[in-house]
Design a protein around this motif. Structure first.
Motif, PDB file in Angstrom:
ATOM      1  N   ARG A  66       0.839  -1.202   0.000  1.00 21.12           N
ATOM      2  CA  ARG A  66       0.000   0.000   0.000  1.00 21.12           C
ATOM      3  C   ARG A  66       0.872   1.249   0.000  1.00 21.12           C
ATOM      4  NH1 ARG A  66      -5.357   1.213   1.665  1.00 21.12           N
ATOM      5  NH2 ARG A  66      -5.587   3.327   2.456  1.00 21.12           N
ATOM      6  N   PRO A  67       0.698   2.159  -0.972  1.00 21.72           N
ATOM      7  CA  PRO A  67       1.505   3.389  -0.998  1.00 21.72           C
ATOM      8  C   PRO A  67       1.265   4.247   0.240  1.00 21.72           C
ATOM      9  CG  PRO A  67       0.304   3.081  -3.068  1.00 21.72           C
ATOM     10  CD  PRO A  67      -0.257   2.093  -2.099  1.00 21.72           C
ATOM     11  N   LYS A  68       2.189   5.139   0.496  1.00 20.22           N
ATOM     12  CA  LYS A  68       2.073   6.025   1.654  1.00 20.22           C
ATOM     13  C   LYS A  68       1.639   7.442   1.269  1.00 20.22           C
ATOM     14  CE  LYS A  68       3.745   2.803   4.381  1.00 20.22           C
ATOM     15  NZ  LYS A  68       2.871   2.081   5.329  1.00 20.22           N
ATOM     16  N   ASP A  69       2.031   7.894   0.064  1.00 21.62           N
ATOM     17  CA  ASP A  69       1.732   9.279  -0.310  1.00 21.62           C
ATOM     18  C   ASP A  69       0.331   9.392  -0.901  1.00 21.62           C
ATOM     19  OD1 ASP A  69       2.266   9.609  -3.634  1.00 21.62           O
ATOM     20  OD2 ASP A  69       3.097   7.844  -2.634  1.00 21.62           O
ATOM     21  N   MET A  70      -0.295  10.541  -0.680  1.00 24.67           N
ATOM     22  CA  MET A  70      -1.686  10.741  -1.059  1.00 24.67           C
ATOM     23  C   MET A  70      -1.937  10.649  -2.570  1.00 24.67           C
ATOM     24  SD  MET A  70      -4.591  10.952   0.245  1.00 24.67           S
ATOM     25  CE  MET A  70      -3.992  11.201   1.916  1.00 24.67           C
ATOM     26  N   PRO A  71      -1.124  11.266  -3.436  1.00 27.09           N
ATOM     27  CA  PRO A  71      -1.390  11.139  -4.879  1.00 27.09           C
ATOM     28  C   PRO A  71      -1.369   9.686  -5.363  1.00 27.09           C
ATOM     29  CG  PRO A  71       0.095  12.967  -4.475  1.00 27.09           C
ATOM     30  CD  PRO A  71      -0.036  12.245  -3.180  1.00 27.09           C
ATOM     31  N   SER A  72      -0.453   8.880  -4.828  1.00 25.37           N
ATOM     32  CA  SER A  72      -0.402   7.472  -5.232  1.00 25.37           C
ATOM     33  C   SER A  72      -1.627   6.720  -4.735  1.00 25.37           C
ATOM     34  CB  SER A  72       0.870   6.804  -4.699  1.00 25.37           C
ATOM     35  OG  SER A  72       2.024   7.345  -5.307  1.00 25.37           O
ATOM     36  N   LEU A  73      -2.064   7.004  -3.513  1.00 22.16           N
ATOM     37  CA  LEU A  73      -3.279   6.381  -2.982  1.00 22.16           C
ATOM     38  C   LEU A  73      -4.486   6.717  -3.861  1.00 22.16           C
ATOM     39  CD1 LEU A  73      -2.853   6.997   0.850  1.00 22.16           C
ATOM     40  CD2 LEU A  73      -2.913   4.778  -0.274  1.00 22.16           C
ATOM     41  N   GLN A  74      -4.579   7.968  -4.250  1.00 25.79           N
ATOM     42  CA  GLN A  74      -5.706   8.401  -5.069  1.00 25.79           C
ATOM     43  C   GLN A  74      -5.638   7.811  -6.471  1.00 25.79           C
ATOM     44  OE1 GLN A  74      -5.174  12.633  -4.307  1.00 25.79           O
ATOM     45  NE2 GLN A  74      -6.963  12.629  -2.969  1.00 25.79           N
ATOM     46  N   ALA A  75      -4.433   7.666  -7.008  1.00 21.59           N
ATOM     47  CA  ALA A  75      -4.274   7.027  -8.310  1.00 21.59           C
ATOM     48  C   ALA A  75      -4.691   5.558  -8.244  1.00 21.59           C
ATOM     49  CB  ALA A  75      -2.820   7.139  -8.782  1.00 21.59           C
ATOM     50  N   CYS A  76      -4.292   4.882  -7.185  1.00 15.03           N
ATOM     51  CA  CYS A  76      -4.693   3.487  -6.989  1.00 15.03           C
ATOM     52  C   CYS A  76      -6.210   3.365  -6.873  1.00 15.03           C
ATOM     53  CB  CYS A  76      -4.035   2.909  -5.744  1.00 15.03           C
ATOM     54  SG  CYS A  76      -2.265   2.631  -5.883  1.00 15.03           S
ATOM     55  N   ALA A  77      -6.821   4.303  -6.160  1.00  9.64           N
ATOM     56  CA  ALA A  77      -8.281   4.283  -6.015  1.00  9.64           C
ATOM     57  C   ALA A  77      -8.962   4.462  -7.361  1.00  9.64           C
ATOM     58  CB  ALA A  77      -8.724   5.379  -5.043  1.00  9.64           C
ATOM     59  N   SER A  78      -8.440   5.360  -8.188  1.00  8.43           N
ATOM     60  CA  SER A  78      -9.042   5.638  -9.489  1.00  8.43           C
ATOM     61  C   SER A  78      -9.019   4.401 -10.391  1.00  8.43           C
ATOM     62  CB  SER A  78      -8.304   6.797 -10.159  1.00  8.43           C
ATOM     63  OG  SER A  78      -8.852   7.093 -11.426  1.00  8.43           O
ATOM     64  N   VAL A  79      -7.842   3.755 -10.463  1.00  9.82           N
ATOM     65  CA  VAL A  79      -7.710   2.553 -11.285  1.00  9.82           C
ATOM     66  C   VAL A  79      -8.474   1.389 -10.665  1.00  9.82           C
ATOM     67  CG1 VAL A  79      -6.066   0.824 -12.133  1.00  9.82           C
ATOM     68  CG2 VAL A  79      -5.501   3.253 -12.279  1.00  9.82           C
ATOM     69  N   GLY A  80      -8.333   1.228  -9.361  1.00  4.35           N
ATOM     70  CA  GLY A  80      -8.945   0.092  -8.682  1.00  4.35           C
ATOM     71  C   GLY A  80     -10.459   0.109  -8.704  1.00  4.35           C
ATOM     72  N   GLN A  81     -11.057   1.304  -8.705  1.00  3.28           N
ATOM     73  CA  GLN A  81     -12.518   1.366  -8.742  1.00  3.28           C
ATOM     74  C   GLN A  81     -13.054   0.779 -10.039  1.00  3.28           C
ATOM     75  OE1 GLN A  81     -14.423   2.655  -5.890  1.00  3.28           O
ATOM     76  NE2 GLN A  81     -15.632   1.184  -7.056  1.00  3.28           N
ATOM     77  N   CYS A  82     -12.343   1.004 -11.145  1.00  8.36           N
ATOM     78  CA  CYS A  82     -12.753   0.415 -12.429  1.00  8.36           C
ATOM     79  C   CYS A  82     -12.643  -1.109 -12.385  1.00  8.36           C
ATOM     80  CB  CYS A  82     -11.890   0.966 -13.564  1.00  8.36           C
ATOM     81  SG  CYS A  82     -12.129   2.725 -13.896  1.00  8.36           S
ATOM     82  N   VAL A  83     -11.534  -1.589 -11.834  1.00 10.39           N
ATOM     83  CA  VAL A  83     -11.330  -3.033 -11.726  1.00 10.39           C
ATOM     84  C   VAL A  83     -12.425  -3.675 -10.880  1.00 10.39           C
ATOM     85  CG1 VAL A  83      -9.765  -4.831 -10.865  1.00 10.39           C
ATOM     86  CG2 VAL A  83      -8.832  -2.806 -12.010  1.00 10.39           C
ATOM     87  N   LEU A  84     -12.689  -3.058  -9.742  1.00 14.56           N
ATOM     88  CA  LEU A  84     -13.680  -3.600  -8.808  1.00 14.56           C
ATOM     89  C   LEU A  84     -15.083  -3.572  -9.404  1.00 14.56           C
ATOM     90  CD1 LEU A  84     -13.542  -4.745  -5.940  1.00 14.56           C
ATOM     91  CD2 LEU A  84     -14.017  -2.455  -5.075  1.00 14.56           C
ATOM     92  N   SER A  85     -15.439  -2.453 -10.053  1.00 15.15           N
ATOM     93  CA  SER A  85     -16.774  -2.328 -10.655  1.00 15.15           C
ATOM     94  C   SER A  85     -16.986  -3.361 -11.753  1.00 15.15           C
ATOM     95  CB  SER A  85     -16.966  -0.914 -11.228  1.00 15.15           C
ATOM     96  OG  SER A  85     -16.904   0.056 -10.211  1.00 15.15           O
ATOM     97  N   ALA A  86     -15.932  -3.598 -12.552  1.00 15.36           N
ATOM     98  CA  ALA A  86     -16.033  -4.587 -13.625  1.00 15.36           C
ATOM     99  C   ALA A  86     -16.250  -5.981 -13.055  1.00 15.36           C
ATOM    100  CB  ALA A  86     -14.770  -4.553 -14.481  1.00 15.36           C
ATOM    101  N   ALA A  87     -15.577  -6.285 -11.948  1.00 16.35           N
ATOM    102  CA  ALA A  87     -15.728  -7.601 -11.327  1.00 16.35           C
ATOM    103  C   ALA A  87     -17.150  -7.799 -10.801  1.00 16.35           C
ATOM    104  CB  ALA A  87     -14.714  -7.755 -10.195  1.00 16.35           C
ATOM    105  N   TYR A  88     -17.696  -6.775 -10.143  1.00 12.11           N
ATOM    106  CA  TYR A  88     -19.077  -6.861  -9.659  1.00 12.11           C
ATOM    107  C   TYR A  88     -20.055  -6.994 -10.824  1.00 12.11           C
ATOM    108  CZ  TYR A  88     -18.169  -5.835  -4.724  1.00 12.11           C
ATOM    109  OH  TYR A  88     -17.782  -5.915  -3.417  1.00 12.11           O
ATOM    110  N   ASP A  89     -19.869  -6.186 -11.845  1.00 13.38           N
ATOM    111  CA  ASP A  89     -20.780  -6.177 -12.989  1.00 13.38           C
ATOM    112  C   ASP A  89     -20.820  -7.546 -13.672  1.00 13.38           C
ATOM    113  OD1 ASP A  89     -22.537  -4.754 -14.862  1.00 13.38           O
ATOM    114  OD2 ASP A  89     -20.907  -5.000 -16.286  1.00 13.38           O
TER     115      ASP A  89
END
Length: 374
Positions: A66-89
């Motif tokens: 898990r990254p420590k800096d905020m921009p990296s966390l937010q970048a991970c959230a942006s990409v990961g939300q697409c991955v997660l939504s696709a899996a649910y869908d």
């Protein structure tokens, strides 16, 4: 007459929905989709509150932890939300169910009008037979990334849709008297009818590398749900049929049962409890604490012993007893400077002080803007 569909909100933690270092747990999400289809047959609608966006996005972007800096966390959230939504869908479509994505922030729900719009949208989605997948918008919400409290989000969603049950699927099977990973004498607690300081003290921190919440946030969320009259359960996410078992009334995990004698809570008070984070806190003496809890009184300045934080009039505050236990939450009638100056003073003293003229005849928090927790 058509029988009313009951509504279950299920909150899923990162450690359950994500395989460490590998992204979305497709096997678990597939099992959840099958459970959702079974719930539909049993007369239940499902709303999913899912963590895991950051944990899903990190390996895709090449992070091994898990990254420590905020921009990296937010970048991970942006990409990961697409991955997660696709899996649910994909999984839910396989069971003939339609999902939707709802991203909320506390900036949205802190405004009463936006809170009501969120309620109307979620309610309509459920009416249309959709399974909403709700998450904190970690791409833009800094403080939620910092302390990761989707347990409170699940309680908020449960109140918005007037849920009949809120379930937290976790990597632990329920509440214990202590952290069972550290204390071999910890005892399992199957049912909680009242949350006091001792129950709060039994909670431990998150023990996983992908999650940021802990048992304490689950207990606090359950306490709000008990106040709202909504039962909740904390149980293991490893049981493939747990939601249907709960829908059938089976005892699984730890159940938090609302008091039968509780009066119905006005929607505005639930918004005070859940819509915004507390911007400060006041400590009250024993007499004021009894008046709030036993008589439903307003909080008067004379009962305030301490004021913490910097806030303006209209801010949401936690109300604590002398031990620091949060009794209630309400909207302050005054800013922190005024309230600190008025603390412990009678109304005649306040009226005679020109610096406190605005508070003359007013409570610190009016009972109409105060919710006392179960």
């Amino acid at each position: 007459m058509t029988k009313r569909m009951r509504t279950m909100v299920v909150k899923i933690g990162s450690s359950t929905v994500v395989e460490t270092g590998r992204g979305a747990n497709d096997a678990f999400i597939g099992s959840l989709a099958r459970q959702a289809a079974r719930l539909r047959e049993l007369g239940w609608s499902l709303v999913v509150v899912s963590s895991g966006a950051i944990a899903c996005g990190a390996p895709v972007l090449g992070f091994t932890s898990r990254p420590k800096d905020m921009p990296s966390l937010q970048a991970c959230a942006s990409v990961g939300q697409c991955v997660l939504s696709a899996a649910y869908d994909e999984a839910f479509q396989g069971e003939g169910l339609l999902t939707s994505l709802v991203l909320l922030t506390r900036h949205d729900t802190a405004r009463r009008t936006s809170y009501l719009h969120a309620r109307d949208t979620l309610t309509r989605l459920v009416e249309l037979g959709v399974v909403p997948v709700v998450n904190e918008n970690d791409t833009v919400t800094v403080d939620e990334i910092r302390f990761g409290d989707n347990d409170t989000l699940a309680a908020l969603v449960a109140c918005l849709v007037s849920a009949d049950l809120c379930v937290t699927l976790s990597d632990i099977d329920g509440l214990y008297t202590a952290n069972p990973a550290l204390d071999p004498t910890a005892r399992f607690i199957p049912r909680v009818d009242h949350i006091d300081a001792q129950i709060i003290a039994s909670a431990g921190d998150s023990s996983t590398s992908v999650g940021t919440g802990g048992m304490i946030t689950k207990i606090r969320a359950s306490r709000i749900l008990m106040t709202a009259g909504i039962p909740s359960v904390i149980c293991s996410g490893e049981d493939a049929g747990v939601l249907a078992r709960l829908a059938a009334g089976e005892e699984v995990g730890t159940r938090f049962e609302p008091p039968r004698e509780r009066c119905e809570i006005a929607p505005r008070k639930l918004w005070i409890a859940l819509g915004d984070a507390a911007h400060g806190r006041v400590t009250v003496d024993d007499g004021a604490a009894r008046a709030l809890v036993e008589r439903g009184s307003s909080l008067l300045p004379v009962g305030v012993t301490a004021v913490e934080g910097s806030f303006e009039a209209g801010a949401v505050l936690d109300v604590c007893d002398a031990s620091g236990f949060v009794l209630a939450r309400g909207i302050s009638e005054a800013g922190s400077d005024e309230l600190a100056l008025a603390a412990g003073r009678r109304q005649d003293e306040i009226a005679g002080n020109h610096l406190l003229a605005a508070l003359a005849g007013k409570p610190a928090i009016h009972r109409d803007n105060l919710i006392v927790f179960a």
